[in-house]
Design a protein around this motif. Sequence first.
Motif, PDB file in Angstrom:
ATOM      1  N   ILE A  51       0.824  -1.214   0.000  1.00  0.00           N
ATOM      2  CA  ILE A  51       0.000   0.000   0.000  1.00  0.00           C
ATOM      3  C   ILE A  51       0.855   1.261   0.000  1.00  0.00           C
ATOM      4  O   ILE A  51       0.412   2.306  -0.502  1.00  0.00           O
ATOM      5  CB  ILE A  51      -1.003   0.017   1.179  1.00  0.00           C
ATOM      6  N   ALA A  52       2.070   1.187   0.537  1.00  0.00           N
ATOM      7  CA  ALA A  52       2.960   2.353   0.485  1.00  0.00           C
ATOM      8  C   ALA A  52       3.353   2.649  -0.955  1.00  0.00           C
ATOM      9  O   ALA A  52       3.435   3.815  -1.368  1.00  0.00           O
ATOM     10  CB  ALA A  52       4.201   2.109   1.333  1.00  0.00           C
ATOM     11  N   ILE A  53       3.600   1.603  -1.739  1.00  0.00           N
ATOM     12  CA  ILE A  53       3.924   1.780  -3.158  1.00  0.00           C
ATOM     13  C   ILE A  53       2.727   2.369  -3.901  1.00  0.00           C
ATOM     14  O   ILE A  53       2.869   3.322  -4.685  1.00  0.00           O
ATOM     15  CB  ILE A  53       4.336   0.438  -3.785  1.00  0.00           C
ATOM     16  N   ILE A  54       1.542   1.819  -3.661  1.00  0.00           N
ATOM     17  CA  ILE A  54       0.337   2.321  -4.322  1.00  0.00           C
ATOM     18  C   ILE A  54       0.081   3.778  -3.950  1.00  0.00           C
ATOM     19  O   ILE A  54      -0.195   4.620  -4.822  1.00  0.00           O
ATOM     20  CB  ILE A  54      -0.878   1.450  -3.955  1.00  0.00           C
ATOM     21  N   ALA A  55       0.185   4.088  -2.655  1.00  0.00           N
ATOM     22  CA  ALA A  55      -0.050   5.460  -2.197  1.00  0.00           C
ATOM     23  C   ALA A  55       0.977   6.424  -2.789  1.00  0.00           C
ATOM     24  O   ALA A  55       0.648   7.562  -3.147  1.00  0.00           O
ATOM     25  CB  ALA A  55      -0.013   5.516  -0.673  1.00  0.00           C
ATOM     26  N   TRP A  65      -0.716   0.566 -13.428  1.00  0.00           N
ATOM     27  CA  TRP A  65      -1.725  -0.472 -13.207  1.00  0.00           C
ATOM     28  C   TRP A  65      -1.928  -0.766 -11.726  1.00  0.00           C
ATOM     29  O   TRP A  65      -3.006  -1.202 -11.313  1.00  0.00           O
ATOM     30  CB  TRP A  65      -1.345  -1.755 -13.952  1.00  0.00           C
ATOM     31  N   LEU A  66      -0.928  -0.451 -10.897  1.00  0.00           N
ATOM     32  CA  LEU A  66      -1.064  -0.681  -9.462  1.00  0.00           C
ATOM     33  C   LEU A  66      -2.051   0.282  -8.794  1.00  0.00           C
ATOM     34  O   LEU A  66      -2.481   0.036  -7.669  1.00  0.00           O
ATOM     35  CB  LEU A  66       0.296  -0.555  -8.774  1.00  0.00           C
ATOM     36  N   THR A  67      -2.379   1.369  -9.477  1.00  0.00           N
ATOM     37  CA  THR A  67      -3.339   2.309  -8.900  1.00  0.00           C
ATOM     38  C   THR A  67      -4.763   2.033  -9.382  1.00  0.00           C
ATOM     39  O   THR A  67      -5.678   2.791  -9.071  1.00  0.00           O
ATOM     40  CB  THR A  67      -2.959   3.760  -9.242  1.00  0.00           C
ATOM     41  N   GLY A  68      -4.945   0.952 -10.122  1.00  0.00           N
ATOM     42  CA  GLY A  68      -6.266   0.589 -10.610  1.00  0.00           C
ATOM     43  C   GLY A  68      -7.158   0.026  -9.521  1.00  0.00           C
ATOM     44  O   GLY A  68      -6.706  -0.245  -8.401  1.00  0.00           O
ATOM     45  N   PRO A  69      -8.440  -0.177  -9.820  1.00  0.00           N
ATOM     46  CA  PRO A  69      -9.408  -0.629  -8.810  1.00  0.00           C
ATOM     47  C   PRO A  69      -9.029  -1.947  -8.130  1.00  0.00           C
ATOM     48  O   PRO A  69      -9.138  -2.067  -6.911  1.00  0.00           O
ATOM     49  CB  PRO A  69     -10.709  -0.776  -9.617  1.00  0.00           C
ATOM     50  N   LEU A 113      -5.963   2.977   8.318  1.00  0.00           N
ATOM     51  CA  LEU A 113      -6.981   4.032   8.330  1.00  0.00           C
ATOM     52  C   LEU A 113      -6.766   5.009   7.174  1.00  0.00           C
ATOM     53  O   LEU A 113      -7.718   5.358   6.466  1.00  0.00           O
ATOM     54  CB  LEU A 113      -6.939   4.774   9.670  1.00  0.00           C
ATOM     55  N   LEU A 114      -5.520   5.427   6.971  1.00  0.00           N
ATOM     56  CA  LEU A 114      -5.241   6.385   5.896  1.00  0.00           C
ATOM     57  C   LEU A 114      -5.515   5.780   4.524  1.00  0.00           C
ATOM     58  O   LEU A 114      -6.039   6.458   3.634  1.00  0.00           O
ATOM     59  CB  LEU A 114      -3.785   6.851   5.988  1.00  0.00           C
ATOM     60  N   PHE A 115      -5.185   4.502   4.350  1.00  0.00           N
ATOM     61  CA  PHE A 115      -5.435   3.882   3.043  1.00  0.00           C
ATOM     62  C   PHE A 115      -6.925   3.687   2.815  1.00  0.00           C
ATOM     63  O   PHE A 115      -7.400   3.782   1.681  1.00  0.00           O
ATOM     64  CB  PHE A 115      -4.698   2.554   2.920  1.00  0.00           C
ATOM     65  N   LEU A 116      -7.670   3.413   3.877  1.00  0.00           N
ATOM     66  CA  LEU A 116      -9.126   3.317   3.756  1.00  0.00           C
ATOM     67  C   LEU A 116      -9.701   4.659   3.310  1.00  0.00           C
ATOM     68  O   LEU A 116     -10.551   4.717   2.404  1.00  0.00           O
ATOM     69  CB  LEU A 116      -9.740   2.894   5.091  1.00  0.00           C
ATOM     70  N   LEU A 117      -9.259   5.746   3.947  1.00  0.00           N
ATOM     71  CA  LEU A 117      -9.736   7.079   3.565  1.00  0.00           C
ATOM     72  C   LEU A 117      -9.336   7.412   2.132  1.00  0.00           C
ATOM     73  O   LEU A 117     -10.119   8.006   1.383  1.00  0.00           O
ATOM     74  CB  LEU A 117      -9.178   8.124   4.537  1.00  0.00           C
ATOM     75  N   LEU A 118      -8.116   7.023   1.755  1.00  0.00           N
ATOM     76  CA  LEU A 118      -7.662   7.238   0.382  1.00  0.00           C
ATOM     77  C   LEU A 118      -8.547   6.480  -0.597  1.00  0.00           C
ATOM     78  O   LEU A 118      -8.982   7.024  -1.619  1.00  0.00           O
ATOM     79  CB  LEU A 118      -6.207   6.796   0.250  1.00  0.00           C
ATOM     80  N   TRP A 119      -8.816   5.220  -0.287  1.00  0.00           N
ATOM     81  CA  TRP A 119      -9.653   4.387  -1.163  1.00  0.00           C
ATOM     82  C   TRP A 119     -11.043   4.989  -1.297  1.00  0.00           C
ATOM     83  O   TRP A 119     -11.603   5.033  -2.400  1.00  0.00           O
ATOM     84  CB  TRP A 119      -9.726   2.973  -0.593  1.00  0.00           C
ATOM     85  N   LEU A 120     -11.609   5.462  -0.194  1.00  0.00           N
ATOM     86  CA  LEU A 120     -12.946   6.045  -0.221  1.00  0.00           C
ATOM     87  C   LEU A 120     -12.986   7.318  -1.063  1.00  0.00           C
ATOM     88  O   LEU A 120     -14.026   7.644  -1.651  1.00  0.00           O
ATOM     89  CB  LEU A 120     -13.421   6.359   1.203  1.00  0.00           C
ATOM     90  N   SER A 121     -11.873   8.047  -1.114  1.00  0.00           N
ATOM     91  CA  SER A 121     -11.839   9.319  -1.839  1.00  0.00           C
ATOM     92  C   SER A 121     -11.702   9.149  -3.348  1.00  0.00           C
ATOM     93  O   SER A 121     -11.846  10.123  -4.094  1.00  0.00           O
ATOM     94  CB  SER A 121     -10.674  10.173  -1.330  1.00  0.00           C
ATOM     95  N   MET A 122     -11.435   7.930  -3.809  1.00  0.00           N
ATOM     96  CA  MET A 122     -11.199   7.690  -5.228  1.00  0.00           C
ATOM     97  C   MET A 122     -12.462   7.182  -5.930  1.00  0.00           C
ATOM     98  O   MET A 122     -13.437   6.812  -5.261  1.00  0.00           O
ATOM     99  CB  MET A 122     -10.029   6.711  -5.394  1.00  0.00           C
ATOM    100  N   PRO A 123     -12.463   7.165  -7.263  1.00  0.00           N
ATOM    101  CA  PRO A 123     -13.651   6.704  -7.996  1.00  0.00           C
ATOM    102  C   PRO A 123     -14.004   5.254  -7.677  1.00  0.00           C
ATOM    103  O   PRO A 123     -13.122   4.438  -7.377  1.00  0.00           O
ATOM    104  CB  PRO A 123     -13.224   6.839  -9.468  1.00  0.00           C
ATOM    105  N   HIS A 124     -15.281   4.951  -7.754  1.00  0.00           N
ATOM    106  CA  HIS A 124     -15.765   3.606  -7.441  1.00  0.00           C
ATOM    107  C   HIS A 124     -16.592   3.061  -8.603  1.00  0.00           C
ATOM    108  O   HIS A 124     -16.967   3.773  -9.520  1.00  0.00           O
ATOM    109  CB  HIS A 124     -16.583   3.626  -6.157  1.00  0.00           C
ATOM    110  N   GLY A 125     -16.866   1.760  -8.525  1.00  0.00           N
ATOM    111  CA  GLY A 125     -17.642   1.100  -9.560  1.00  0.00           C
ATOM    112  C   GLY A 125     -16.804   0.189 -10.437  1.00  0.00           C
ATOM    113  O   GLY A 125     -17.335  -0.431 -11.358  1.00  0.00           O
TER     114      GLY A 125
END
Length: 214
Positions: A51-55, A65-69, A113-125
Amino acid sequence: MTQTRTLAMAGALAGWIGLGIQLVLFVGRSGPVVGVWHYLGFFTTLSNIAIAIIATLIATGRRHWLTGPRPRMMGLVAVLAVALVYSILLRSLWDPHGWDKVTNVLLHDVTSLLFLLLWLSMPHGGLRWSDLPWALALPAVFLAVALLRGAFDGWYPYYFLDPATQGVGQLAANLAGVMVVFTIVAGCVIAVDQRLAKRRHQSGEGGRSSNHSR
């Protein structure tokens, strides 16, 4: 700077700091070879590296591709499951102090917690139920490798993976339990992703309908 990139920077910073301090502690106690061997033997370490690499990639604005859904989902499930398993099975067994306490809080609580907030802030679907097995691939491979490593050198990263102390039946139950936790967490993440996508779609339709009526 967008909220997403700010959260990504905070998550990357917390992750790399925690991982760096932890590596220094491991090497200082066991030497470079054994220290790194054990350091990379914990799922907490591996999931936080992921997750540090993705963030970091998200924070720098790089398209990868690592930042994909799917990779984001796999990373989120990993760290949330780590936090959950740690709280249920391990937190009461260890009372760290000093720098151990710092890394413990960073890698088990803050980064998840920070990665959860990051994930929530990004596009979904972008997630489907067919993506669920991907979230289970990482823990399944880790458990297999951990057991092979333990059979090779007698060291197991977690007490519930040691056949000598758990017994075959209990070990099997422990492995199944870990995979159940990951399955539940992955299912929740996918369900939330689809729910958020639906809500934003409905909100967008409502806004367009309102503009059209005017």
